[in-house]
Design a protein around this motif. Sequence first.
Motif, PDB file in Angstrom:
ATOM      1  N   TYR A  79       2.039   9.678  -9.806  1.00  0.00           N
ATOM      2  CA  TYR A  79       1.764   8.379  -9.187  1.00  0.00           C
ATOM      3  C   TYR A  79       0.441   7.776  -9.646  1.00  0.00           C
ATOM      4  CZ  TYR A  79       5.458  10.012  -6.057  1.00  0.00           C
ATOM      5  OH  TYR A  79       6.632  10.480  -5.548  1.00  0.00           O
ATOM      6  N   ARG A  80      -0.182   8.401 -10.649  1.00  0.00           N
ATOM      7  CA  ARG A  80      -1.555   7.996 -10.956  1.00  0.00           C
ATOM      8  C   ARG A  80      -1.681   6.568 -11.449  1.00  0.00           C
ATOM      9  NH1 ARG A  80       0.325  11.015 -15.103  1.00  0.00           N
ATOM     10  NH2 ARG A  80      -0.024  10.293 -17.244  1.00  0.00           N
ATOM     11  N   SER A  81      -0.589   6.020 -12.051  1.00  0.00           N
ATOM     12  CA  SER A  81      -0.753   4.671 -12.596  1.00  0.00           C
ATOM     13  C   SER A  81      -0.130   3.588 -11.723  1.00  0.00           C
ATOM     14  CB  SER A  81      -0.171   4.611 -14.013  1.00  0.00           C
ATOM     15  OG  SER A  81       1.198   4.915 -13.957  1.00  0.00           O
ATOM     16  N   TYR A 110       0.310  -1.908  -7.380  1.00  0.00           N
ATOM     17  CA  TYR A 110       0.317  -1.332  -6.034  1.00  0.00           C
ATOM     18  C   TYR A 110      -1.065  -0.810  -5.679  1.00  0.00           C
ATOM     19  CZ  TYR A 110       5.328  -1.347  -6.888  1.00  0.00           C
ATOM     20  OH  TYR A 110       6.600  -1.732  -7.191  1.00  0.00           O
ATOM     21  N   ASP A 111      -1.372  -0.821  -4.369  1.00  0.00           N
ATOM     22  CA  ASP A 111      -2.536  -0.083  -3.900  1.00  0.00           C
ATOM     23  C   ASP A 111      -2.042   1.315  -3.569  1.00  0.00           C
ATOM     24  OD1 ASP A 111      -4.353  -2.150  -4.044  1.00  0.00           O
ATOM     25  OD2 ASP A 111      -3.677  -2.972  -2.116  1.00  0.00           O
ATOM     26  N   ARG A 112      -2.771   2.300  -4.028  1.00  0.00           N
ATOM     27  CA  ARG A 112      -2.320   3.657  -3.747  1.00  0.00           C
ATOM     28  C   ARG A 112      -3.321   4.383  -2.875  1.00  0.00           C
ATOM     29  NH1 ARG A 112      -2.484   8.869  -7.743  1.00  0.00           N
ATOM     30  NH2 ARG A 112      -1.403  10.322  -6.361  1.00  0.00           N
ATOM     31  N   GLU A 113      -2.803   5.122  -1.894  1.00  0.00           N
ATOM     32  CA  GLU A 113      -3.678   5.970  -1.096  1.00  0.00           C
ATOM     33  C   GLU A 113      -3.138   7.389  -1.169  1.00  0.00           C
ATOM     34  OE1 GLU A 113      -4.923   4.097   2.571  1.00  0.00           O
ATOM     35  OE2 GLU A 113      -4.959   6.058   3.547  1.00  0.00           O
ATOM     36  N   SER A 162      -1.489   1.747  -9.592  1.00  0.00           N
ATOM     37  CA  SER A 162      -2.310   0.537  -9.488  1.00  0.00           C
ATOM     38  C   SER A 162      -2.101  -0.372 -10.702  1.00  0.00           C
ATOM     39  CB  SER A 162      -3.779   0.900  -9.319  1.00  0.00           C
ATOM     40  OG  SER A 162      -4.172   1.730 -10.382  1.00  0.00           O
ATOM     41  N   ASP A 163      -1.770   0.212 -11.861  1.00  0.00           N
ATOM     42  CA  ASP A 163      -1.467  -0.601 -13.046  1.00  0.00           C
ATOM     43  C   ASP A 163      -0.200  -1.424 -12.837  1.00  0.00           C
ATOM     44  OD1 ASP A 163      -3.622   0.610 -14.183  1.00  0.00           O
ATOM     45  OD2 ASP A 163      -2.430   2.109 -15.255  1.00  0.00           O
ATOM     46  N   SER A 164       0.683  -0.946 -11.958  1.00  0.00           N
ATOM     47  CA  SER A 164       1.928  -1.671 -11.703  1.00  0.00           C
ATOM     48  C   SER A 164       1.812  -2.609 -10.515  1.00  0.00           C
ATOM     49  CB  SER A 164       3.073  -0.691 -11.468  1.00  0.00           C
ATOM     50  OG  SER A 164       3.192   0.194 -12.554  1.00  0.00           O
ATOM     51  N   LEU A 224       0.862  -1.180   0.000  1.00  0.00           N
ATOM     52  CA  LEU A 224       0.000   0.000   0.000  1.00  0.00           C
ATOM     53  C   LEU A 224       0.898   1.230   0.000  1.00  0.00           C
ATOM     54  CD1 LEU A 224      -2.734   1.403   0.264  1.00  0.00           C
ATOM     55  CD2 LEU A 224      -2.546   1.127   2.750  1.00  0.00           C
TER      56      LEU A 224
END
Length: 337
Positions: free
Chosen positions: A230-232, A238-241, A234-236, A221
Amino acid sequence: MVGDFPNKPLGGRDYPRTWDEFHDWFHDESACSSYVEQVRWPEGYVCPSCDEMDEPFRASRARLVCRHCRHQGSVTAGTIFEKTRTPLRSWFAAIWYITNQKHGVSALGMQRMLGLGSYQTAWTMMHRLRQAMVRPGRERLSGVVEVDETYVGGRTPAKGRRGRRRKKLAYQHDEYKSLVAIAVEIKEPKGFGRVRISRVEDSSEDSLLPFVCESIEPGSLVHTDGSWAYRSLSDSGYDRERKVVLGADDPPHVSLPGVHRVASLLKRWLLGTHQGSIKPHQIDAYLNEFTFRFNRRTSRSRGLLFYRLIQQAVMTEPLTYRQIADRRTTTYSGRWS
Ligand SMILES: [Zn+2]
């Protein structure tokens, strides 16, 4: 070459626990050279040429000859101690010193402590040691990880200076500023784990995404600010917050406290131990040292740190003075290439 480390190195058996013990163990070059051999080949000598594992002939205390292919090698070939004119005893003392000082030591301090003939010798030793501070194949960060960028390495000129001179200095110091990306593991309920820090070209996605991928395990996370870079994630994998602070009055340490803390420690360390201005193409080495220290800050045994650095030193190919001095501004992924 990434050997598995023996699980539990023991003080008094695998490494000296005190300065007195250090002196007893490493009383001459031959003792140091045996220690390098033992740390490098804990299971016994392996020929670097034919990979046979067998007790070698000894042409001299530091020259080993393979029984199978007659390859002649020195104990230090292919380590940061290769072809050094500085005695191993001085190297060992340097490693002891560097790992025992909480904040490390400058090249000048090292030169004085060891009574080295030239500053350049001390400076080259320090850089080789910093190079050894990155363990090959180290694991990526995981769990909850904060990521952000900040500028380090510049210094504001003294207040007393005025006019053109001050402006010129300010300009020079600005040139010394480097943008670094910082990743910090966040522990529950509080506290920080390990860090990774790297110089990056800019705040773009092209610069930051490779840093995240190399530093953080997918599935983690990742806490970031609202930046588009950092917008992508999740495509790599990762969970992003996004930790966006809406009130403009809130200082940055509210949203990303780990990165904020590490950045201020890093800046203070660069100013304190190394008097600030470090050229961008040299700063990677200092980031290595800071990371090594930070990630082992809770280690209670300084002797164990000495042992770890020797272990890494014997797995690290040496750089020459020229290679270090000529290192140019390459971006993040090009470091140490
Ligand atoms: Zn051989």
